[in-house]
Design a protein around this motif. Structure first.
Motif, PDB file in Angstrom:
ATOM      1  N   LEU A 280       0.933  -1.168   0.081  1.00  0.00           N
ATOM      2  CA  LEU A 280       0.184   0.106  -0.007  1.00  0.00           C
ATOM      3  C   LEU A 280       0.534   1.301   0.022  1.00  0.00           C
ATOM      4  O   LEU A 280       0.302   2.020  -0.083  1.00  0.00           O
ATOM      5  N   PHE A 281       1.607   1.396   0.956  1.00  0.00           N
ATOM      6  CA  PHE A 281       2.281   2.569   1.105  1.00  0.00           C
ATOM      7  C   PHE A 281       3.283   2.689  -0.183  1.00  0.00           C
ATOM      8  O   PHE A 281       3.447   4.022  -0.701  1.00  0.00           O
ATOM      9  N   PRO A 282       4.191   2.515  -1.075  1.00  0.00           N
ATOM     10  CA  PRO A 282       4.198   2.675  -2.408  1.00  0.00           C
ATOM     11  C   PRO A 282       3.534   2.260  -3.477  1.00  0.00           C
ATOM     12  O   PRO A 282       3.622   3.476  -4.381  1.00  0.00           O
ATOM     13  N   PHE A 283       3.099   1.410  -3.747  1.00  0.00           N
ATOM     14  CA  PHE A 283       2.209   1.556  -4.920  1.00  0.00           C
ATOM     15  C   PHE A 283       0.749   2.519  -4.569  1.00  0.00           C
ATOM     16  O   PHE A 283       0.042   2.642  -5.895  1.00  0.00           O
ATOM     17  N   TRP A 284       0.085   2.721  -3.413  1.00  0.00           N
ATOM     18  CA  TRP A 284      -0.446   3.642  -2.338  1.00  0.00           C
ATOM     19  C   TRP A 284      -0.550   5.298  -2.800  1.00  0.00           C
ATOM     20  O   TRP A 284      -0.396   5.927  -3.348  1.00  0.00           O
ATOM     21  N   ILE A 285       0.358   5.599  -1.673  1.00  0.00           N
ATOM     22  CA  ILE A 285       0.731   6.720  -0.765  1.00  0.00           C
ATOM     23  C   ILE A 285       1.682   7.604  -2.280  1.00  0.00           C
ATOM     24  O   ILE A 285       1.698   8.656  -2.486  1.00  0.00           O
ATOM     25  N   LEU A 286       3.200   6.424  -2.147  1.00  0.00           N
ATOM     26  CA  LEU A 286       3.738   6.736  -2.506  1.00  0.00           C
ATOM     27  C   LEU A 286       3.505   7.318  -4.578  1.00  0.00           C
ATOM     28  O   LEU A 286       3.515   8.208  -5.120  1.00  0.00           O
ATOM     29  N   ARG A 287       3.084   6.562  -5.118  1.00  0.00           N
ATOM     30  CA  ARG A 287       2.012   6.998  -6.152  1.00  0.00           C
ATOM     31  C   ARG A 287       1.233   8.229  -5.941  1.00  0.00           C
ATOM     32  O   ARG A 287       1.326   9.138  -7.200  1.00  0.00           O
ATOM     33  N   ALA A 288       0.660   8.520  -4.779  1.00  0.00           N
ATOM     34  CA  ALA A 288      -0.306  10.060  -5.156  1.00  0.00           C
ATOM     35  C   ALA A 288       0.695  11.168  -4.306  1.00  0.00           C
ATOM     36  O   ALA A 288       0.030  12.372  -4.992  1.00  0.00           O
ATOM     37  N   THR A 289       2.014  10.804  -3.824  1.00  0.00           N
ATOM     38  CA  THR A 289       2.797  11.990  -4.006  1.00  0.00           C
ATOM     39  C   THR A 289       3.755  12.584  -5.023  1.00  0.00           C
ATOM     40  O   THR A 289       4.249  13.012  -4.875  1.00  0.00           O
ATOM     41  N   VAL A 290       4.414  11.595  -5.583  1.00  0.00           N
ATOM     42  CA  VAL A 290       5.111  11.374  -6.555  1.00  0.00           C
ATOM     43  C   VAL A 290       4.551  11.510  -8.087  1.00  0.00           C
ATOM     44  O   VAL A 290       5.086  12.730  -8.517  1.00  0.00           O
ATOM     45  N   TYR A 291       3.748  11.197  -8.082  1.00  0.00           N
ATOM     46  CA  TYR A 291       3.178  10.545  -9.708  1.00  0.00           C
ATOM     47  C   TYR A 291       1.720  11.778  -9.984  1.00  0.00           C
ATOM     48  O   TYR A 291       1.614  12.045 -10.523  1.00  0.00           O
ATOM     49  N   LEU A 292       0.688  11.476  -9.109  1.00  0.00           N
ATOM     50  CA  LEU A 292      -0.162  12.530  -8.802  1.00  0.00           C
ATOM     51  C   LEU A 292      -0.480  14.386  -9.000  1.00  0.00           C
ATOM     52  O   LEU A 292      -1.041  14.723  -9.971  1.00  0.00           O
ATOM     53  N   PRO A 293       0.674  14.604  -8.671  1.00  0.00           N
ATOM     54  CA  PRO A 293       1.201  15.504  -8.489  1.00  0.00           C
ATOM     55  C   PRO A 293       1.116  17.238  -9.994  1.00  0.00           C
ATOM     56  O   PRO A 293       0.896  17.790  -9.962  1.00  0.00           O
TER      57      PRO A 293
END
Length: 336
Positions: A280-293
């Motif tokens: 969850l942390f890399p594929f959910w949270i980090l995706r939201a902080t690195v990719y979505l912005p």
């Protein structure tokens, strides 16, 4: 110099998107924003948590430990000896035979008495099982309460189910009272752990990793508070706490020698850890902080790189601890 450094630190290009200023973050009728000065409150809150910790240890943890069969073993402290005490801390806790003979002459006593003194002094430093149980009980209580509170605070929020909602309307997202208390208590808890590092049980295997984790957690939460990344921050907190209380529960039953219960809880913790920290942390949270912005801004600010750097530091610790957990599981499965 301090005034200049302060102006550099709060330079708007560090924290917020282009065309936004700190003047835009003044509370209005329909919007309330997190304020950096509110973080000062986490220090007195940390001392409140320490009072709760030591009170619960005395009135709840100790009776519970006795009910589980854990005895309070009292170790005999050796006679005060300034010479041997100084040597114990500054030179060696395990002196050689020649060193013991020299210390015996210096203290005008027998070699046997010096050997006995060092043996008792080393044993006195070993934390008792009851003390370990008290620490595990406190962490279990906090992580469980935090996980329950986090779920209550987040279950009806749209960004809990749709990660894109964490960036909708950013940076003009209003701070909720539940988010304020969730952040304050979590940051205060890690401050309290730092304050008691000198008293808590030191585990050589991952002591440094824990210190790095505590500082990274405080820095990350404080930074996300100032940059109003609160929606994502609450998700990060929930992902971390939901696995930890299983581990502390396993430790408590391990100290009580309830082996089957301990093993079952550790397996549940391992599953929860790998789901939350490795998936969850890399594929959910980090995706939201690195990719979505990148969909909301073509020019990431400095805060984007700092916050993601801290999150990647945490992910590195997750992988390190995941490796240790995998080794334990491997021994548990194949070596009984």
């Amino acid at each position: 110099i301090l005034k200049t450094l302060n102006s550099w630190f709060w330079w708007e290009n560090i924290w917020m998107p282009i065309n936004c200023t700190w003047a835009d973050f003044v509370d209005r009728d329909d919007l309330v924003f997190p304020k950096p000065q509110q973080l000062y409150a986490t220090i007195p809150y940390a001392f409140v948590l320490l009072i709760i910790r030591f009170s619960s240890a005395r009135y709840i943890a100790i009776p519970l430990a006795k009910a589980l069969g854990i005895k309070n073993v009292r170790r005999v402290k050796p006679q005060p000896n300034p010479v041997l005490e100084s040597y114990f801390w500054e030179c060696s806790k395990h002196p050689s035979q020649s060193e013991i003979q020299g210390l015996a002459k210096k203290c005008n006593c027998t070699v046997h008495l010096v050997e006995k003194w060092f043996r008792r002094r080393r044993n006195f430093e070993i934390p008792t099982v009851l003390r370990k149980f008290q620490e595990a009980f406190w962490r279990f209580s906090f992580y469980l309460a935090s996980s329950i509170a986090g779920f209550i605070f987040l279950y009806d929020k749209p960004w809990f189910y749709d990660i894109w909602q964490t960036w909708v309307g950013y940076p003009f997202q209003s701070l909720l009272p539940s988010q304020y208390w969730y952040y304050m208590m979590e940051i205060s808890f890690y401050w309290s752990l730092l304050f008691t590092l000198g008293f808590d049980v030191k585990r050589k295997a991952d002591f440094t990793a824990h210190v790095v984790h505590h500082f990274a957690a405080i820095g990350l939460m404080s930074f996300s508070w100032c940059g109003n990344y609160v929606r994502l921050g609450t998700l990060v907190i929930l992902v971390h706490d939901t696995a930890d209380f299983w581990l502390e529960a396993a430790k408590m039953f391990n100290y009580a020698r309830w082996d089957k219960t301990c093993n079952m809880l550790f397996i549940i913790f391992s599953i929860a850890f790998f789901i939350t920290r490795v998936i969850l942390f890399p594929f959910w949270i980090l995706r939201a902080t690195v990719y979505l912005p990148t969909y909301y801004s073509t020019t990431p600010v400095i805060a984007y790189f700092v916050s993601n750097g801290l999150l990647l530091t945490l992910q590195g610790l997750h992988l390190y601890w995941g490796y240790l957990i995998f080794k334990i599981l491997k021994r548990f499965i194949f070596l009984k």
